[in-house]
Design a protein around this motif. Structure first.
Motif, PDB file in Angstrom:
ATOM      1  N   TYR A  67     148.553  34.610  54.857  1.00 60.14           N
ATOM      2  CA  TYR A  67     148.148  34.694  53.448  1.00 60.14           C
ATOM      3  C   TYR A  67     147.524  33.381  52.974  1.00 60.14           C
ATOM      4  O   TYR A  67     146.485  33.374  52.304  1.00 60.14           O
ATOM      5  CB  TYR A  67     149.367  35.045  52.584  1.00 60.14           C
ATOM      6  CG  TYR A  67     149.115  34.921  51.102  1.00 60.14           C
ATOM      7  CD1 TYR A  67     148.393  35.899  50.422  1.00 60.14           C
ATOM      8  CD2 TYR A  67     149.583  33.817  50.387  1.00 60.14           C
ATOM      9  CE1 TYR A  67     148.145  35.782  49.058  1.00 60.14           C
ATOM     10  CE2 TYR A  67     149.345  33.687  49.036  1.00 60.14           C
ATOM     11  CZ  TYR A  67     148.625  34.668  48.364  1.00 60.14           C
ATOM     12  OH  TYR A  67     148.380  34.541  47.028  1.00 60.14           O
ATOM     13  N   ASP A  70     144.020  32.934  54.303  1.00 58.81           N
ATOM     14  CA  ASP A  70     143.064  33.789  53.598  1.00 58.81           C
ATOM     15  C   ASP A  70     142.750  33.238  52.208  1.00 58.81           C
ATOM     16  O   ASP A  70     141.656  33.440  51.687  1.00 58.81           O
ATOM     17  CB  ASP A  70     143.619  35.208  53.459  1.00 58.81           C
ATOM     18  CG  ASP A  70     143.432  36.035  54.729  1.00 58.81           C
ATOM     19  OD1 ASP A  70     142.536  35.701  55.532  1.00 58.81           O
ATOM     20  OD2 ASP A  70     144.191  36.996  54.929  1.00 58.81           O
ATOM     21  N   LYS A  71     143.704  32.522  51.638  1.00 66.71           N
ATOM     22  CA  LYS A  71     143.529  32.009  50.276  1.00 66.71           C
ATOM     23  C   LYS A  71     142.898  30.620  50.247  1.00 66.71           C
ATOM     24  O   LYS A  71     142.015  30.334  49.434  1.00 66.71           O
ATOM     25  CB  LYS A  71     144.873  31.974  49.554  1.00 66.71           C
ATOM     26  CG  LYS A  71     144.759  31.608  48.072  1.00 66.71           C
ATOM     27  CD  LYS A  71     146.071  31.767  47.373  1.00 66.71           C
ATOM     28  CE  LYS A  71     145.954  31.448  45.880  1.00 66.71           C
ATOM     29  NZ  LYS A  71     145.023  32.370  45.189  1.00 66.71           N
ATOM     30  N   GLU A 235     138.816  43.080  46.802  1.00 68.27           N
ATOM     31  CA  GLU A 235     139.324  41.749  47.042  1.00 68.27           C
ATOM     32  C   GLU A 235     140.602  41.470  46.260  1.00 68.27           C
ATOM     33  O   GLU A 235     141.103  40.355  46.261  1.00 68.27           O
ATOM     34  CB  GLU A 235     138.256  40.707  46.701  1.00 68.27           C
ATOM     35  CG  GLU A 235     137.018  40.841  47.563  1.00 68.27           C
ATOM     36  CD  GLU A 235     136.051  39.691  47.389  1.00 68.27           C
ATOM     37  OE1 GLU A 235     136.518  38.579  47.060  1.00 68.27           O
ATOM     38  OE2 GLU A 235     134.856  39.893  47.567  1.00 68.27           O
ATOM     39  N   SER A 237     144.295  41.251  45.793  1.00 68.45           N
ATOM     40  CA  SER A 237     145.547  41.151  46.549  1.00 68.45           C
ATOM     41  C   SER A 237     145.440  41.648  47.983  1.00 68.45           C
ATOM     42  O   SER A 237     145.600  42.818  48.265  1.00 68.45           O
ATOM     43  CB  SER A 237     146.664  41.926  45.850  1.00 68.45           C
ATOM     44  OG  SER A 237     147.856  41.789  46.578  1.00 68.45           O
ATOM     45  N   SER A 238     145.174  40.731  48.884  1.00 67.38           N
ATOM     46  CA  SER A 238     145.087  41.078  50.299  1.00 67.38           C
ATOM     47  C   SER A 238     146.432  41.559  50.840  1.00 67.38           C
ATOM     48  O   SER A 238     146.523  42.010  51.954  1.00 67.38           O
ATOM     49  CB  SER A 238     144.604  39.873  51.112  1.00 67.38           C
ATOM     50  OG  SER A 238     145.513  38.802  51.010  1.00 67.38           O
ATOM     51  N   LYS A 239     147.494  41.469  50.025  1.00 70.78           N
ATOM     52  CA  LYS A 239     148.819  41.870  50.482  1.00 70.78           C
ATOM     53  C   LYS A 239     148.949  43.390  50.587  1.00 70.78           C
ATOM     54  O   LYS A 239     149.788  43.894  51.296  1.00 70.78           O
ATOM     55  CB  LYS A 239     149.892  41.308  49.529  1.00 70.78           C
ATOM     56  CG  LYS A 239     150.052  39.802  49.614  1.00 70.78           C
ATOM     57  CD  LYS A 239     151.076  39.302  48.624  1.00 70.78           C
ATOM     58  CE  LYS A 239     150.573  39.386  47.207  1.00 70.78           C
ATOM     59  NZ  LYS A 239     151.491  38.749  46.245  1.00 70.78           N
ATOM     60  N   CYS A 363     140.891  39.872  54.415  1.00 69.04           N
ATOM     61  CA  CYS A 363     142.341  39.917  54.640  1.00 69.04           C
ATOM     62  C   CYS A 363     142.672  39.852  56.126  1.00 69.04           C
ATOM     63  O   CYS A 363     143.715  40.334  56.554  1.00 69.04           O
ATOM     64  CB  CYS A 363     142.961  41.158  54.003  1.00 69.04           C
ATOM     65  SG  CYS A 363     142.195  42.706  54.532  1.00 69.04           S
ATOM     66  N   PHE A 366     145.791  37.454  57.038  1.00 67.20           N
ATOM     67  CA  PHE A 366     147.021  38.050  56.524  1.00 67.20           C
ATOM     68  C   PHE A 366     147.359  39.324  57.288  1.00 67.20           C
ATOM     69  O   PHE A 366     148.519  39.572  57.630  1.00 67.20           O
ATOM     70  CB  PHE A 366     146.898  38.362  55.035  1.00 67.20           C
ATOM     71  CG  PHE A 366     148.105  39.068  54.478  1.00 67.20           C
ATOM     72  CD1 PHE A 366     149.241  38.354  54.127  1.00 67.20           C
ATOM     73  CD2 PHE A 366     148.116  40.448  54.329  1.00 67.20           C
ATOM     74  CE1 PHE A 366     150.366  39.005  53.637  1.00 67.20           C
ATOM     75  CE2 PHE A 366     149.229  41.108  53.840  1.00 67.20           C
ATOM     76  CZ  PHE A 366     150.352  40.380  53.487  1.00 67.20           C
TER      77      PHE A 366
END
Length: 471
Positions: A67, A70-71, A235, A237-239, A363, A366
């Motif tokens: 994560y 990715d951020k 795009e 929240s890649s979660k 993502c 992640f």
């Protein structure tokens, strides 16, 4: 070192007798973590506990660092983890309290596997499509070189503290590349940082001896950025974005099961190495060395025949190899261990390549981190699977072969990705492979060459700056 007597239990009047005392074997080691913290008699469970806590760090670190990369970017998170590893390797031998040492091992588990995932993603995002398999093969070969060199270093060190400091120096050498390794231009573009992506692309073109018009390249990148902005919703929240789209979700869940099958199988046959007689350093060397031909074989096969059926065949034959102990002939367990390690090392390379080419840039880190987290959790069971050999030599192998056979079926439902462009957006990933038939063998995908300058993906730009082709 000869120590005799009774090991006292802290704050307890009970004692665990070592009837004839105990003697530390110094044939190969002068000092180990176990001798420093007296992990024997009543405390002989501690090494396994610490390894389990280290594995728990893998479970925490894979999604967390994925994560973060990715951020905040692949490069900076990778070198942060490298610095963290250096501090851990230097600090570990200086600690005299077991609780603190255990915490350090947890931190090591958080950092170490993530470094591989992030650098793997970074390298593939800089590499053009037709070179990705070569880079994958090089990365895995370097890993194998490390596996084979490690037992020699450990044998010559004889003291675990020396080995820690050697590891620290090795990580320091990695830091020397901090000024040379670029940030992923794919990631930069996904964050709207066109100028920085352009700078890296121009640098790559220059180092490859290619003359490129900066204004024209900037125009290409701007078009890609505009395309991505039209799909802005993906795009968020890649979660959870991976599970929001049906095809991408299906591909991701298949990859997760494949990683889990690999981790259970690979760790299982490694733990089963206790069945190998002889010098433990030589045994560890052989278990590492067997990955060399595996890397070469699958390096060639997945580029020649495609990722999809290479993975399917690899998992299936791995399952067959694990059934050899059921027959019960002499040395069947040892042969199955070596063949299993050989095949599983290869399919791991294929599965990672498929993941890189199916999970979108927004993502990717992640997604790979989260997927491998599940496999790390499943991997916690492998010591207990190996323990079942006390009830029958074939039992662990039967358990290992089952997920391999299932994975061989599931991988056949993934689209072929050989020479395909990396999906930049989630919609790219969702559409990928829709036109492929189940029975298709291999699908070659190349950049469309037209007289007009059109760009559909950053992969076109990467191809141009590496090869100098017209797009």
């Amino acid at each position: 070192m000869l120590v005799k007597g009774i090991l006292k239990v802290a704050n307890d009047s009970d004692a665990v007798p070592c009837i004839n005392g105990w003697e530390h074997d110094t044939k190969y080691y002068e000092s180990t973590v176990a001798t420093k913290f007296e992990m024997y008699c009543h405390y002989d469970y501690l090494p396994s506990l610490i390894l389990t806590i280290y594995s728990a760090g893998n479970v925490i670190g894979a999604p967390l660092n994925g994560y973060l990369s990715d951020k905040f970017g692949r490069k900076y998170v990778f070198f942060f983890l490298t610095t963290m590893t250096i501090i851990i390797e230097i600090a570990a031998p200086l600690v005299n309290h077991l609780a603190i040492f255990t915490f350090i091992m947890l931190l090591s588990g958080i950092a170490t596997p993530s470094m591989y995932i992030i650098i793997y993603v970074l390298v593939n995002e800089v590499t053009p499509p037709e070179m990705r398999v070569n880079m994958n093969g090089i990365i895995n070969t370097c890993w194998t070189i490390g596996l084979t060199v490690l037992p020699l270093i450990a044998y010559l060190s004889r003291d675990w503290t020396v080995l820690c400091y050697i590891n620290a120096v090795s990580a320091m050498l990695v830091l020397a590349y901090a000024w040379y390794i670029p940030e992923s231009p794919c990631w930069l573009l996904s964050r709207g940082r066109v100028d920085e992506s352009l700078k890296i692309m121009m640098r790559i073109a220059k180092e490859n001896g290619k003359e490129r018009n900066e204004s024209e390249l900037l125009s290409h990148l701007q078009k890609i950025k505009e395309k991505a902005e039209k799909e802005k919703e993906e795009e968020n929240s890649s979660k959870n974005v991976i599970l929001r789209y049906p095809r991408l979700r299906k591909h991701f869940l298949i990859l997760v099961f494949c990683w889990t099958s690999f981790n259970v199988g690979y760790s299982g046959v490694t733990f089963n190495a206790v069945n190998l007689n002889g010098n433990e350093f030589v045994n560890y060397f052989l278990l590492g060395f067997v990955e060399f031909p595996s890397n070469v074989l699958f390096w060639y096969v997945m580029d020649k025949f495609g990722r999809r059926w290479s993975a399917t065949a690899g998992y299936f034959v791995s399952g067959l190899a694990c059934l050899l102990p059921v027959i019960g002939f002499e040395y069947s367990g040892i042969i199955s261990t070596l063949i299993g390690k050989f095949l599983l090392a290869g399919v791991y390379m294929v599965t990672d390549q498929q993941a890189m080419e199916l999970i979108p840039t927004v993502c990717r880190s992640f997604g790979m981190g989260a997927g491998k987290t599940v496999s790390f959790i499943a991997g916690l069971t492998t010591p207990f699977i190996a323990y079942l050999s006390t009830y029958g030599e074939a039992i662990p192998f039967i358990i290992i072969c089952a997920p391999c056979f299932i994975a061989s079926v599931l991988t056949s439902f993934l689209p072929e990705t050989v020479n395909a462009y990396l999906p930049q957006t989630v919609l790219d990933a969702e559409e990928f492979g829709k036109d492929q038939k189940y029975r298709s063998w291999i699908r070659q995908t190349t950049a469309t060459k037209t007289e007009q300058v059109t760009v559909s993906s950053i992969e076109d730009v990467k191809k141009e700056v590496h090869e100098g082709s017209t797009i």
